[in-house]
Design an enzyme around this catalytic site. Structure first.
Site, PDB file in Angstrom:
ATOM      1  N   THR A  93    -129.930  -3.640 -42.293  1.00  0.00           N
ATOM      2  CA  THR A  93    -129.551  -4.342 -43.500  1.00  0.00           C
ATOM      3  C   THR A  93    -130.773  -4.539 -44.417  1.00  0.00           C
ATOM      4  OG1 THR A  93    -127.740  -5.508 -42.391  1.00  0.00           O
ATOM      5  CG2 THR A  93    -128.610  -6.513 -44.391  1.00  0.00           C
ATOM      6  N   ASN A 118    -130.739 -10.026 -30.288  1.00  0.00           N
ATOM      7  CA  ASN A 118    -131.713 -10.027 -31.375  1.00  0.00           C
ATOM      8  C   ASN A 118    -131.475 -11.207 -32.303  1.00  0.00           C
ATOM      9  OD1 ASN A 118    -131.083  -9.220 -34.407  1.00  0.00           O
ATOM     10  ND2 ASN A 118    -129.492  -8.251 -33.139  1.00  0.00           N
ATOM     11  N   SER A 183    -123.878 -11.210 -39.749  1.00  0.00           N
ATOM     12  CA  SER A 183    -125.006 -11.404 -38.851  1.00  0.00           C
ATOM     13  C   SER A 183    -125.129 -12.878 -38.493  1.00  0.00           C
ATOM     14  CB  SER A 183    -126.306 -10.930 -39.498  1.00  0.00           C
ATOM     15  OG  SER A 183    -127.426 -11.329 -38.716  1.00  0.00           O
ATOM     16  N   THR A 186    -128.931 -15.130 -39.935  1.00  0.00           N
ATOM     17  CA  THR A 186    -129.287 -15.737 -41.216  1.00  0.00           C
ATOM     18  C   THR A 186    -128.397 -16.955 -41.393  1.00  0.00           C
ATOM     19  OG1 THR A 186    -129.984 -13.645 -42.231  1.00  0.00           O
ATOM     20  CG2 THR A 186    -129.329 -15.423 -43.720  1.00  0.00           C
ATOM     21  N   ASN A 255    -119.749  -6.902 -35.747  1.00  0.00           N
ATOM     22  CA  ASN A 255    -121.166  -7.210 -35.623  1.00  0.00           C
ATOM     23  C   ASN A 255    -121.434  -7.755 -34.212  1.00  0.00           C
ATOM     24  OD1 ASN A 255    -123.912  -7.831 -36.387  1.00  0.00           O
ATOM     25  ND2 ASN A 255    -123.204  -8.132 -38.491  1.00  0.00           N
ATOM     26  N   GLY A 305    -120.565  -1.952 -28.156  1.00  0.00           N
ATOM     27  CA  GLY A 305    -120.442  -1.658 -26.735  1.00  0.00           C
ATOM     28  C   GLY A 305    -119.926  -0.283 -26.392  1.00  0.00           C
ATOM     29  N   TYR A 326    -125.367   1.910 -31.039  1.00  0.00           N
ATOM     30  CA  TYR A 326    -126.697   1.324 -31.280  1.00  0.00           C
ATOM     31  C   TYR A 326    -127.354   1.052 -29.937  1.00  0.00           C
ATOM     32  CZ  TYR A 326    -130.348  -1.871 -32.988  1.00  0.00           C
ATOM     33  OH  TYR A 326    -131.546  -2.467 -33.264  1.00  0.00           O
TER      34      TYR A 326
END
Length: 365
Positions: A93, A118, A183, A186, A255, A305, A326
């Site tokens: 992002t 993360n 996310s 933030t 997400n 996943g 990812y």
């Protein structure tokens, strides 16, 4: 074999974020070192497979397996990721202004759980820097999506201005765009997923997309919204309804999650978003719920996943037209793309489908 026997043991002895930067720097070299992109493509590229070719959002994809946002936050490695067998890739992002993100350490491996946590906090160099990086691309094998967000210090009531600023700067460099409002890293960002805030944001985003398209005399590029897996059924229903009422073209589900159910590693107590194997089932459930509510009218990109071809196929049958990897790429290496694509072909043939598009939403028929 090269990754699992040599590179992975080295990377997994390193601090996760240092290993991340090492990989990105290496992938970025593909666009700078003559012949390196071709070598990477020879090693890890996926051959053309007619059954997996698909058209989504008016864009042609060589196959449905792409890279989720978060790995190449600044778009510096788009050439490299275009050379290792992916069907598309998200960069970002990205935020209008560069920002450092949250304090380190902020990235944690959970190997027994095949997961990552993360709390990076949209660390990136800013939209101008990404534009400069993407302008230097030399390899254009696959579509590139630009994932956009707001700066940490921008209040939610002004968030739409940040998303519009990213679009103005990066419009020429993305084949499509992704609005990240999900996310967990933030503060307050996920509040933008609901009610009037979401409507205001999406109206502003599409107004800016239209304005940029008119300047170029071209059709407006497509926009998707990335949603969280942690909403209640009612929240998800309202969010999807708002997205359907907008002119946004699709949804990415999902997400990272705040759930810690079933984890065994000591890092389970770390704050941040959890990705990887523990998210497999929940993300597929959200995909299915979105597909049912939309009647398949909004394309869905399934993310969360995916470690095996069956994981990817389950999401496609649940309603995803495309899927993203990812965490599995970190655990299994770049040979994963060939494994997934060849496995998807086997799944299609087993079910009697001639093309991947025929399998989309099959569980609902």
């Amino acid at each position: 074999m090269l990754y699992s026997s040599l590179l992975k043991p080295i990377f997994f002895k390193m601090d996760p974020e240092k290993a991340h930067h090492l990989v990105i720097d290496g992938m970025a070299a593909c666009g700078k070192v003559p012949g390196l992109g071709a070598l990477m493509n020879a090693m890890y590229g996926v051959p053309d497979i007619p059954e997996l070719r698909t058209k989504v959002l008016g864009i042609s994809f060589p196959h449905p397996v792409g890279l989720a946002a978060g790995l190449d936050k600044n778009g510096v490695a788009a050439d490299g990721f275009s050379s290792i067998g992916l069907g598309f890739a998200e960069v970002g992002t990205v935020t209008p202004k560069g920002q450092a993100g949250n304090p380190q350490p902020r990235l944690f491996r959970l190997p027994p759980d095949e997961a990552l946590i993360n709390r990076m906090g949209f660390n990136n160099h800013g939209a101008d820097a990404m534009a400069a990086s993407l302008a230097r691309r030399r390899i254009n094998r696959i579509p590139i999506a630009v994932n956009i967000g707001k700066n940490k210090d921008t209040p939610n009531e002004l968030a739409h201005e940040d998303y519009q600023a990213c679009i103005r700067t990066l419009y020429d460099f993305g084949d499509f765009f992704v609005v990240n409002i999900s996310s967990p890293n933030t503060q307050g960002l996920r509040d933008l997923q609901h009610g009037d805030e979401l409507k205001k944001l999406l109206d502003a985003v599409m107004t800016e997309m239209d304005a940029q398209a008119r300047k170029r005399g071209k059709e407006t590029k497509k926009v998707l919204v990335k949603i969280a897996p942690d909403m209640s059924d009612d929240q998800l229903s309202h969010t999807v309804a708002t997205i359907m009422d907008s002119r946004v073209s699709g949804i990415i589900a999902t997400n990272t999650t705040l759930s810690r159910d079933g984890l065994s590693h000591a890092h389970a107590g770390e704050t941040g978003g959890l990705s990887g194997r523990p998210l497999t089932r929940r993300s597929t459930e959200v995909i299915a719920a979105v597909y049912r509510q939309t009647g398949g009218r909004l394309p869905i990109i399934g993310s969360g996943g995916i470690f095996t071809a069956q994981d990817a196929y389950d999401k496609i049958r649940a309603g995803a037209s495309l899927v993203e990897i990812y965490t599995a790429l970190i655990y299994k290496g770049p040979g994963l793309q060939r494994e997934l694509t060849s496995g998807l072909v086997e799944c299609l043939r087993k079910d009697g489908y001639r093309n991947i598009a025929e399998a989309v939403g099959a569980d609902h028929r």
